[in-house]
Design a protein around this motif. Structure first.
Motif, short mmCIF file in Angstrom:
data_model
loop_
_atom_site.label_atom_id
_atom_site.label_comp_id
_atom_site.label_asym_id
_atom_site.label_seq_id
_atom_site.Cartn_x
_atom_site.Cartn_y
_atom_site.Cartn_z
N GLU A 101 -2.95 -5.27 4.52
CA GLU A 101 -1.57 -5.08 4.95
C GLU A 101 -1.36 -3.72 5.59
O GLU A 101 -0.68 -3.59 6.61
N VAL A 102 -1.93 -2.67 5.00
CA VAL A 102 -1.83 -1.32 5.57
C VAL A 102 -2.44 -1.30 6.97
O VAL A 102 -1.85 -0.77 7.92
N GLY B 257 0.83 -1.20 0.00
CA GLY B 257 0.00 0.00 0.00
C GLY B 257 0.86 1.25 0.00
O GLY B 257 1.67 1.45 0.90
N MET B 258 0.71 2.06 -1.03
CA MET B 258 1.34 3.38 -1.03
C MET B 258 0.28 4.34 -0.52
O MET B 258 -0.62 4.74 -1.25
N PRO C 130 4.10 -0.21 3.65
CA PRO C 130 3.48 -1.38 4.28
C PRO C 130 2.99 -2.36 3.21
O PRO C 130 2.42 -1.94 2.21
N GLY C 131 3.24 -3.62 3.43
CA GLY C 131 2.80 -4.61 2.45
C GLY C 131 3.28 -5.99 2.82
O GLY C 131 3.97 -6.19 3.81
N GLY C 132 2.92 -6.95 1.98
CA GLY C 132 3.35 -8.32 2.23
C GLY C 132 2.59 -9.33 1.40
O GLY C 132 2.06 -9.01 0.34
N GLY D 270 -2.17 2.31 -4.70
CA GLY D 270 -2.25 3.66 -4.15
C GLY D 270 -3.53 3.89 -3.38
O GLY D 270 -4.62 3.51 -3.83
N PHE D 271 -3.39 4.49 -2.19
CA PHE D 271 -4.51 4.85 -1.33
C PHE D 271 -4.32 6.28 -0.84
O PHE D 271 -3.20 6.79 -0.80
N GLN D 272 -5.40 6.87 -0.39
CA GLN D 272 -5.36 8.18 0.28
C GLN D 272 -5.74 7.94 1.74
O GLN D 272 -6.72 7.26 2.03
#
Length: 181
Positions: A96-97, A54-55, A78-80, A138-140
């Motif tokens: 994951e986030v 997650g960006m 964050p990720g996996g 991508g997330f906000q």
């Protein structure tokens, strides 16, 4: 379980905007999805498996969320691994986030593929060296609050002027540079 045909379509449709590194990763991910029976299985080591990251953009869009990964001892997004209960790559990255930071994501903002990156993961004594075929979503963020998980040593909101301080990997820099406004 992630529908690999749907994931393949998403990856194939992703436009890297002429980024050679991302093009190479896209080709490797498509090959994994086309030629591997269980590309999302964390036990698929040759050549590797799908992971999600997650960006997360700061609510103001001027910074990205980084976690200081305990095992790899470096600042990363964050990720996996994907899990059997993940219905999509969006769900996997969101999970994951939440697990690694507890950051609240803006539900009104649609997630998007922010980048693709294939990178090596060193052996940990149980798993051999293998590749993570990573889909960066991508997330906000809806707020700036976070919680440090057991997987991390610290969490930070990082602006581009601080990328060198945190030794932000080139794939994160590329994805942040192409973020949606």
């Amino acid at each position: 379980m992630i529908d690999t045909a749907e994931l393949r379509d998403l990856v194939a449709a992703w436009d890297d905007l002429g980024d050679g590194e991302s093009t190479k990763s896209r080709e490797l991910i498509l090959n994994l999805l086309d030629c591997t029976a269980e590309p999302c299985s964390r036990h698929q080591y040759q050549p590797g498996h799908i992971t999600s990251t997650g960006m997360v953009l700061h609510p103001e869009g001027d910074a990205v969320l980084l976690v200081h990964h305990r095992r790899l001892n470096r600042w990363l997004l964050p990720g996996g691994h994907t899990e059997a209960e993940d219905l999509s790559v969006w769900h996997s990255a969101r999970r994951e986030v939440a697990e690694e930071s507890s950051v609240m994501l803006d539900a009104s903002t649609k997630p998007y593929i922010a980048g693709l990156d294939v990178h090596g993961i060193p052996s940990n004594g149980i798993e051999p060296y293998h590749l993570h075929h990573d889909v960066i979503v991508g997330f906000q963020a809806a707020s700036v609050e976070f919680t440090v998980s057991e997987e991390s040593r610290a969490i930070a909101w990082c602006k581009p002027g601080e990328f060198a301080k945190y030794d932000v990997p080139s794939n994160v820099r590329r994805a942040f540079g192409k973020r949606r406004a």
